[in-house]
Design a protein around this motif. Structure first.
Motif, PDB file in Angstrom:
ATOM      1  N   PHE A  88     -10.124 -38.533   7.138  1.00  0.00           N
ATOM      2  CA  PHE A  88     -11.023 -39.548   7.676  1.00  0.00           C
ATOM      3  C   PHE A  88     -11.692 -38.998   8.934  1.00  0.00           C
ATOM      4  O   PHE A  88     -11.039 -38.386   9.788  1.00  0.00           O
ATOM      5  N   ALA A  89     -12.996 -39.220   9.064  1.00  0.00           N
ATOM      6  CA  ALA A  89     -13.734 -38.779  10.246  1.00  0.00           C
ATOM      7  C   ALA A  89     -15.004 -39.598  10.361  1.00  0.00           C
ATOM      8  O   ALA A  89     -15.408 -40.277   9.411  1.00  0.00           O
ATOM      9  N   ASN A  90     -15.630 -39.543  11.544  1.00  0.00           N
ATOM     10  CA  ASN A  90     -16.993 -40.052  11.641  1.00  0.00           C
ATOM     11  C   ASN A  90     -17.933 -38.854  11.808  1.00  0.00           C
ATOM     12  O   ASN A  90     -17.490 -37.693  11.849  1.00  0.00           O
ATOM     13  N   ARG A  91     -19.206 -39.126  11.888  1.00  0.00           N
ATOM     14  CA  ARG A  91     -20.180 -38.031  11.897  1.00  0.00           C
ATOM     15  C   ARG A  91     -19.960 -37.069  13.068  1.00  0.00           C
ATOM     16  O   ARG A  91     -19.949 -35.840  12.889  1.00  0.00           O
ATOM     17  N   ALA A  92     -19.789 -37.612  14.260  1.00  0.00           N
ATOM     18  CA  ALA A  92     -19.615 -36.756  15.440  1.00  0.00           C
ATOM     19  C   ALA A  92     -18.369 -35.884  15.310  1.00  0.00           C
ATOM     20  O   ALA A  92     -18.376 -34.706  15.694  1.00  0.00           O
ATOM     21  N   GLU A  93     -17.310 -36.465  14.758  1.00  0.00           N
ATOM     22  CA  GLU A  93     -16.052 -35.719  14.634  1.00  0.00           C
ATOM     23  C   GLU A  93     -16.149 -34.589  13.621  1.00  0.00           C
ATOM     24  O   GLU A  93     -15.683 -33.474  13.868  1.00  0.00           O
ATOM     25  N   ILE A  94     -16.758 -34.865  12.478  1.00  0.00           N
ATOM     26  CA  ILE A  94     -16.793 -33.823  11.445  1.00  0.00           C
ATOM     27  C   ILE A  94     -17.764 -32.706  11.839  1.00  0.00           C
ATOM     28  O   ILE A  94     -17.524 -31.524  11.533  1.00  0.00           O
ATOM     29  N   GLU A  95     -18.831 -33.048  12.579  1.00  0.00           N
ATOM     30  CA  GLU A  95     -19.721 -32.014  13.086  1.00  0.00           C
ATOM     31  C   GLU A  95     -19.014 -31.159  14.133  1.00  0.00           C
ATOM     32  O   GLU A  95     -19.201 -29.926  14.179  1.00  0.00           O
ATOM     33  N   ALA A  96     -18.189 -31.785  14.972  1.00  0.00           N
ATOM     34  CA  ALA A  96     -17.425 -31.025  15.966  1.00  0.00           C
ATOM     35  C   ALA A  96     -16.383 -30.134  15.295  1.00  0.00           C
ATOM     36  O   ALA A  96     -16.163 -28.993  15.719  1.00  0.00           O
ATOM     37  N   MET A  97     -15.788 -30.630  14.233  1.00  0.00           N
ATOM     38  CA  MET A  97     -14.738 -29.878  13.547  1.00  0.00           C
ATOM     39  C   MET A  97     -15.305 -28.615  12.908  1.00  0.00           C
ATOM     40  O   MET A  97     -14.699 -27.540  12.974  1.00  0.00           O
ATOM     41  N   TYR A  98     -16.468 -28.723  12.296  1.00  0.00           N
ATOM     42  CA  TYR A  98     -17.020 -27.590  11.546  1.00  0.00           C
ATOM     43  C   TYR A  98     -18.201 -26.913  12.246  1.00  0.00           C
ATOM     44  O   TYR A  98     -18.765 -25.965  11.708  1.00  0.00           O
ATOM     45  N   ASP A  99     -18.574 -27.429  13.410  1.00  0.00           N
ATOM     46  CA  ASP A  99     -19.580 -26.804  14.271  1.00  0.00           C
ATOM     47  C   ASP A  99     -20.866 -26.488  13.505  1.00  0.00           C
ATOM     48  O   ASP A  99     -21.411 -25.374  13.561  1.00  0.00           O
ATOM     49  N   THR A 100     -21.358 -27.498  12.791  1.00  0.00           N
ATOM     50  CA  THR A 100     -22.598 -27.322  12.028  1.00  0.00           C
ATOM     51  C   THR A 100     -23.231 -28.687  11.812  1.00  0.00           C
ATOM     52  O   THR A 100     -22.738 -29.698  12.312  1.00  0.00           O
ATOM     53  N   ASP A 101     -24.338 -28.721  11.072  1.00  0.00           N
ATOM     54  CA  ASP A 101     -25.012 -29.993  10.819  1.00  0.00           C
ATOM     55  C   ASP A 101     -24.181 -30.863   9.874  1.00  0.00           C
ATOM     56  O   ASP A 101     -23.229 -30.400   9.235  1.00  0.00           O
ATOM     57  N   PHE A 102     -24.545 -32.129   9.779  1.00  0.00           N
ATOM     58  CA  PHE A 102     -23.724 -33.129   9.093  1.00  0.00           C
ATOM     59  C   PHE A 102     -23.451 -32.775   7.630  1.00  0.00           C
ATOM     60  O   PHE A 102     -22.297 -32.718   7.199  1.00  0.00           O
ATOM     61  N   ASP A 103     -24.497 -32.520   6.866  1.00  0.00           N
ATOM     62  CA  ASP A 103     -24.295 -32.251   5.439  1.00  0.00           C
ATOM     63  C   ASP A 103     -23.487 -30.980   5.204  1.00  0.00           C
ATOM     64  O   ASP A 103     -22.620 -30.936   4.325  1.00  0.00           O
ATOM     65  N   SER A 104     -23.734 -29.969   6.000  1.00  0.00           N
ATOM     66  CA  SER A 104     -22.960 -28.724   5.857  1.00  0.00           C
ATOM     67  C   SER A 104     -21.503 -28.954   6.230  1.00  0.00           C
ATOM     68  O   SER A 104     -20.592 -28.401   5.592  1.00  0.00           O
TER      69      SER A 104
ATOM     70  N   GLY B  54     -13.732 -34.140  -5.833  1.00  0.00           N
ATOM     71  CA  GLY B  54     -13.953 -33.649  -7.188  1.00  0.00           C
ATOM     72  C   GLY B  54     -15.352 -33.149  -7.453  1.00  0.00           C
ATOM     73  O   GLY B  54     -15.861 -33.250  -8.572  1.00  0.00           O
ATOM     74  N   GLY B  55     -16.015 -32.628  -6.426  1.00  0.00           N
ATOM     75  CA  GLY B  55     -17.371 -32.119  -6.596  1.00  0.00           C
ATOM     76  C   GLY B  55     -18.455 -33.175  -6.526  1.00  0.00           C
ATOM     77  O   GLY B  55     -19.642 -32.863  -6.585  1.00  0.00           O
ATOM     78  N   ALA B  56     -18.056 -34.444  -6.406  1.00  0.00           N
ATOM     79  CA  ALA B  56     -19.028 -35.547  -6.342  1.00  0.00           C
ATOM     80  C   ALA B  56     -19.145 -36.072  -4.914  1.00  0.00           C
ATOM     81  O   ALA B  56     -18.233 -35.915  -4.102  1.00  0.00           O
ATOM     82  N   ARG B  57     -20.284 -36.694  -4.620  1.00  0.00           N
ATOM     83  CA  ARG B  57     -20.500 -37.347  -3.328  1.00  0.00           C
ATOM     84  C   ARG B  57     -20.932 -38.784  -3.575  1.00  0.00           C
ATOM     85  O   ARG B  57     -21.876 -39.039  -4.318  1.00  0.00           O
ATOM     86  N   ILE B  58     -20.241 -39.708  -2.945  1.00  0.00           N
ATOM     87  CA  ILE B  58     -20.497 -41.140  -3.110  1.00  0.00           C
ATOM     88  C   ILE B  58     -20.933 -41.707  -1.768  1.00  0.00           C
ATOM     89  O   ILE B  58     -20.334 -41.404  -0.724  1.00  0.00           O
ATOM     90  N   HIS B  59     -21.966 -42.535  -1.779  1.00  0.00           N
ATOM     91  CA  HIS B  59     -22.397 -43.216  -0.561  1.00  0.00           C
ATOM     92  C   HIS B  59     -22.100 -44.703  -0.694  1.00  0.00           C
ATOM     93  O   HIS B  59     -22.469 -45.329  -1.693  1.00  0.00           O
ATOM     94  N   CYS B  60     -21.436 -45.267   0.303  1.00  0.00           N
ATOM     95  CA  CYS B  60     -21.135 -46.704   0.327  1.00  0.00           C
ATOM     96  C   CYS B  60     -21.891 -47.326   1.506  1.00  0.00           C
ATOM     97  O   CYS B  60     -21.575 -47.023   2.668  1.00  0.00           O
ATOM     98  N   PRO B  61     -22.899 -48.165   1.243  1.00  0.00           N
ATOM     99  CA  PRO B  61     -23.706 -48.736   2.322  1.00  0.00           C
ATOM    100  C   PRO B  61     -22.871 -49.573   3.284  1.00  0.00           C
ATOM    101  O   PRO B  61     -21.862 -50.188   2.906  1.00  0.00           O
ATOM    102  N   ALA B  62     -23.293 -49.593   4.527  1.00  0.00           N
ATOM    103  CA  ALA B  62     -22.609 -50.402   5.543  1.00  0.00           C
ATOM    104  C   ALA B  62     -22.832 -51.884   5.271  1.00  0.00           C
ATOM    105  O   ALA B  62     -23.777 -52.274   4.589  1.00  0.00           O
TER     106      ALA B  62
END
Length: 334
Positions: free
Chosen positions: A215-231, A257-265
């Motif tokens: 589990f992460a939010n956008r800022a956290e996952i960008e900090a973890m991988y030091d790149t843009d959001f999608d990457s 599993g190779g898929a990406r799902i978006h769940c709207p807020a």
């Protein structure tokens, strides 16, 4: 064989002290907006003396997640340390009142530190700036990890904030070994970009070797991988079987599993953002153990997150199952 617990959380046991303020108050008192800052006991007293009227309630990130999971009827336990003082007894009572098993021995009354507390300053935009005195919870040690409890859990949930404790890495390793050795799975929340910066190597190793659900939010996952959001999302999906990342008003992204799902807020007037990610994780995990598909889990999680930001404090105040059904999701009554 059915396990005693569906979910066991390990985190910093805290009592939240919530107070409203404006941005000028933050600036005048050297508080950086929107993040968690660690403070010592003296700074905690100083800030407490300066804030306006406050509400005290049990908190702590993983404890909030576990409380939300239990609210939905999940069988849960929590591991986090408090002192045998007023705030410590409040914390233990509140958690047990939710139906959570909480068996960690209280630190002695003569312990040098007090029960941890987080002074949460909420600005008119609903953003929260957290000032955390860890107190005795910083001293959770491997000795506080009950291996039998970990082995008797379908999932264990680890709070990233706990990486700041001196014995935390060893405690986490003990919990992971016991859980995985008995067929359990591991979920981790990254918690905070600054926490990631302090312990980046340890987070990276755990993600590669131990974590099944991140589990992460956008800022956290960008900090973890030091790149843009999608990457960053794609890199996380290589490390971890299932990645769940929130993006505030843009909803949540699930990669598995190779898929990406978006769940709207779920559109909601933000009163206090404290605990949004915590309750999101609790509802997602509950949906998962109940056998729902990932998109449904994400929708449930967004509904739970929207509920908690609609009022002050990080604990649920409405019937989440009723809200799920109102959104057309099929859940059992009770």
């Amino acid at each position: 064989m059915t396990k005693r617990f569906q979910l066991v959380g390990i985190g910093n046991a805290m009592v939240d002290v919530l107070s409203h303020c404006d941005d000028a108050f933050l600036a005048d008192n050297g508080v950086e907006k929107g993040i968690m800052q660690l403070i010592d006991q003296n700074r905690g007293v100083e800030l407490y003396d300066r804030i306006g009227p406050a509400t005290e309630m049990s908190g702590g990130s993983a404890a909030n997640t576990i409380a939300g999971f239990a609210h939905l009827g999940g069988a849960a336990a929590y591991v986090g340390k408090v002192k045998d003082d007023q705030l410590g007894r409040i914390f233990a009572h509140d958690l047990r009142a939710q139906g959570v098993t909480y068996e960690v021995p209280l630190a002695d009354k003569d312990h040098a530190h007090e029960t941890g507390r987080c002074i949460v300053l909420v600005t008119p935009d609903g953003e929260r700036s957290m000032n955390t005195y860890l107190g005795v919870t910083e001293h959770l040690s491997p000795a506080d990890i009950d291996e039998a409890m970990m082995a008797d859990a379908e999932w264990i949930f680890l709070e990233g904030y706990r990486f700041d404790g001196p014995g935390s890495h060893e405690a986490f390793a003990k919990a992971i070994k016991a859980a995985k050795g008995a067929g359990g799975k591991v979920a981790l929340t990254l918690s905070d970009p600054f926490c990631i910066d302090r312990h980046h190597a340890a987070f990276a190793r755990m993600l590669r070797e131990d974590v099944d659900l991140l589990f992460a939010n956008r800022a956290e996952i960008e900090a973890m991988y030091d790149t843009d959001f999608d990457s960053a999302l794609q890199k996380a999906a290589v490390d971890v079987e299932c990645v769940v990342c929130t993006e505030s008003a843009h909803g949540a992204h699930i990669l598995a599993g190779g898929a990406r799902i978006h769940c709207p807020a779920v559109p909601t007037k933000v009163v206090d953002a404290t605990g949004a990610g915590d309750l999101f994780a609790g509802a997602f995990l509950w949906g998962l153990v109940e056998g729902h598909d990932l998109e449904t889990c994400g929708t449930m999680a967004n509904i739970a997150g929207s509920e908690v930001i609609s009022h002050l404090g990080a604990r649920v105040e409405a019937d989440l199952k009723a809200k799920f059904r109102a959104y057309g999701l099929e859940v059992r009554a009770g």
